[in-house]
Design an enzyme around this catalytic site. Structure first.
Site, PDB file in Angstrom:
ATOM      1  N   ARG A 165       4.024  -5.915 -45.440  1.00 46.76           N
ATOM      2  CA  ARG A 165       4.405  -5.622 -46.825  1.00 46.76           C
ATOM      3  C   ARG A 165       4.734  -6.908 -47.559  1.00 46.76           C
ATOM      4  NH1 ARG A 165       7.242  -1.882 -43.781  1.00 46.76           N
ATOM      5  NH2 ARG A 165       6.680   0.323 -44.073  1.00 46.76           N
ATOM      6  N   ILE A 166       5.491  -7.769 -46.879  1.00 51.59           N
ATOM      7  CA  ILE A 166       5.892  -9.023 -47.519  1.00 51.59           C
ATOM      8  C   ILE A 166       4.689  -9.944 -47.665  1.00 51.59           C
ATOM      9  CG2 ILE A 166       7.344 -11.064 -47.303  1.00 51.59           C
ATOM     10  CD1 ILE A 166       9.309  -9.237 -45.698  1.00 51.59           C
ATOM     11  N   ASP A 185      -4.574 -12.226 -39.581  1.00 46.96           N
ATOM     12  CA  ASP A 185      -3.913 -10.996 -39.130  1.00 46.96           C
ATOM     13  C   ASP A 185      -4.874 -10.263 -38.204  1.00 46.96           C
ATOM     14  OD1 ASP A 185      -3.017  -8.213 -38.949  1.00 46.96           O
ATOM     15  OD2 ASP A 185      -1.609  -8.709 -40.547  1.00 46.96           O
ATOM     16  N   ALA A 245      10.359 -14.289 -41.588  1.00 51.18           N
ATOM     17  CA  ALA A 245      10.087 -13.069 -40.817  1.00 51.18           C
ATOM     18  C   ALA A 245      11.175 -12.857 -39.764  1.00 51.18           C
ATOM     19  CB  ALA A 245       8.703 -13.145 -40.195  1.00 51.18           C
ATOM     20  N   ARG A 246      10.960 -13.366 -38.569  1.00 49.25           N
ATOM     21  CA  ARG A 246      11.939 -13.315 -37.496  1.00 49.25           C
ATOM     22  C   ARG A 246      11.965 -14.674 -36.804  1.00 49.25           C
ATOM     23  NH1 ARG A 246      13.213  -9.430 -39.891  1.00 49.25           N
ATOM     24  NH2 ARG A 246      13.437  -7.259 -39.147  1.00 49.25           N
ATOM     25  N   ASP A 269      14.521 -19.315 -43.144  1.00 47.02           N
ATOM     26  CA  ASP A 269      15.562 -18.374 -43.569  1.00 47.02           C
ATOM     27  C   ASP A 269      16.001 -17.514 -42.392  1.00 47.02           C
ATOM     28  OD1 ASP A 269      17.198 -17.217 -45.698  1.00 47.02           O
ATOM     29  OD2 ASP A 269      16.034 -15.398 -45.354  1.00 47.02           O
ATOM     30  N   GLU A 274      20.445 -16.346 -34.186  1.00 44.86           N
ATOM     31  CA  GLU A 274      20.935 -16.234 -35.548  1.00 44.86           C
ATOM     32  C   GLU A 274      22.350 -15.687 -35.537  1.00 44.86           C
ATOM     33  OE1 GLU A 274      18.221 -15.259 -39.173  1.00 44.86           O
ATOM     34  OE2 GLU A 274      19.158 -13.385 -38.529  1.00 44.86           O
ATOM     35  N   HIS A 293      19.585 -16.492 -43.899  1.00 47.04           N
ATOM     36  CA  HIS A 293      18.999 -15.148 -43.940  1.00 47.04           C
ATOM     37  C   HIS A 293      19.340 -14.439 -45.246  1.00 47.04           C
ATOM     38  CE1 HIS A 293      17.438 -11.781 -41.086  1.00 47.04           C
ATOM     39  NE2 HIS A 293      17.091 -11.546 -42.335  1.00 47.04           N
ATOM     40  N   LEU A 294      19.028 -15.120 -46.350  1.00 44.50           N
ATOM     41  CA  LEU A 294      19.348 -14.560 -47.663  1.00 44.50           C
ATOM     42  C   LEU A 294      18.123 -14.181 -48.485  1.00 44.50           C
ATOM     43  CD1 LEU A 294      18.644 -17.079 -49.719  1.00 44.50           C
ATOM     44  CD2 LEU A 294      20.916 -17.841 -49.113  1.00 44.50           C
TER      45      LEU A 294
END
Length: 335
Positions: A165-166, A185, A245-246, A269, A274, A293-294
């Site tokens: 989605r992002i 992808d 993402a992660r 981010d 984390e 992570h904002l």
């Protein structure tokens, strides 16, 4: 559902007024009968067990307890779970889908600010802003007006890893700019990439040919450390890696080694772990730009998540299917 069904909040209580400010809560309550003072954080709580017997809709969010067969046995009238955040992996079990309970997520709404953050970082990175800031901090002098070679966003190639989605929203936001996005992808074919308006490349070719690479893949066993020492070495000198993402998608030890050479820059981010340990070199390395992570919904953006749930509730009451339903079959490859 043609009347106002009984609904129940299941999330961290402090998030309710943030995600459902007065105007959004009022809209939600036009569709469902929900008590904002009854917020479940433990399904074993006696008040929760009593409310579950009547609940037809669960409005979930960050901090929702796990919904397993035991919980569902206590909620015989449950028909829908409307999640006011992104991923449902932390609490949703297969039992929900086995019992035909609709599961909807506001992930699409949370994707919008992440994509906006990514766009901002792409444009700043292309202009060389991150490195220029560090140089100015160190030298405390400026050469004044002048032409700086090697920077700029005219025709710069941007690699997007993951048509999530992002990732898809980032591609949309890039369209008005004079940039050249490409995509990798494993679940998208040439026809799908053409529909998104971008060339489809293998990961290695994308890494070798892009000045900026932004990661939007899900965290799965297959994607763990997908950007490691070998992949980072493929990136050209001066390239920028952006990860919203992660954290576990990037091998941080390998990244630190590359950043220490000064060859690459990274905008992170998300990190692994984390938060980072207090002695992590990523805090101090000149080529590392780390934010806490904002990128996801913050401040007034949180109300967008609550509004997404209110809209799904309206559809349910009107007898419509949720627009943003989660399919168990594809959940494993989502964030």
């Amino acid at each position: 559902m043609s009347r106002r069904p009984q609904a129940l909040f299941a999330l961290a209580a402090e998030n309710v007024p943030l995600v459902f400010p007065p105007e959004v809560l009022a809209r939600l309550r036009e569709s469902v009968d929900i008590d904002p003072d009854l917020v479940v954080q433990d399904f074993a709580d006696p008040r929760a067990r009593d409310a579950l017997t009547r609940a037809e809709v669960l409005v979930t969010g960050w901090g929702c307890p796990r919904i397993d067969e035991t919980v569902l046995d206590a909620a015989p009238r449950l028909r829908a779970v409307l999640h006011s955040a992104g991923s449902v992996k932390s609490f949703a079990t297969h039992a929900l889908w086995e019992r035909g309970i609709a599961v909807s997520s506001a992930a699409f709404a949370n994707a919008l600010p992440v994509a906006e953050y990514t766009l901002a970082m792409i444009l700043l990175a292309g202009k060389g802003v991150l490195a220029a800031r560090d140089r100015l901090r160190t030298t405390r002098t400026s050469a004044g007006w002048g032409v700086i070679p090697g920077i700029g966003n005219h025709g710069r190639r941007v690699g997007v890893i993951g048509a999530s989605r992002i990732g898809r929203r980032v591609l949309e936001l890039l369209r008005p700019f004079d940039l050249r996005p490409v995509l990798t992808d494993p679940y998208v074919d040439e026809r799908g990439a053409a529909a998104l308006g971008v060339p489809l490349l293998p990961l290695d070719e994308l890494l070798r040919t892009c000045a900026i690479v932004t990661v939007h893949a899900p965290a799965t066993p297959e994607t763990h450390h997908m950007i490691g020492r070998r992949e980072l070495a493929l990136m050209p000198d001066g390239a920028v890696l952006i990860n919203t993402a992660r954290g576990a998608l990037v091998d941080h030890d390998a990244l630190v080694a590359e950043l220490r050479t000064g060859r690459l820059t990274a905008v992170l981010d998300v990190t692994d772990p984390e938060p980072l340990p207090v002695d992590s070199p990523l805090y101090d390395l000149p080529g590392a730009f780390v934010t806490p992570h904002l990128a996801g919904s913050q401040g007034n953006e949180l109300a967008r998540l609550g509004l997404a749930v209110a809209q799904e509730a309206e559809r349910l009451v009107s007898g419509e299917e949720p627009v943003h339903a989660i399919d168990w079959a594809v959940l494993a490859r989502e964030a």
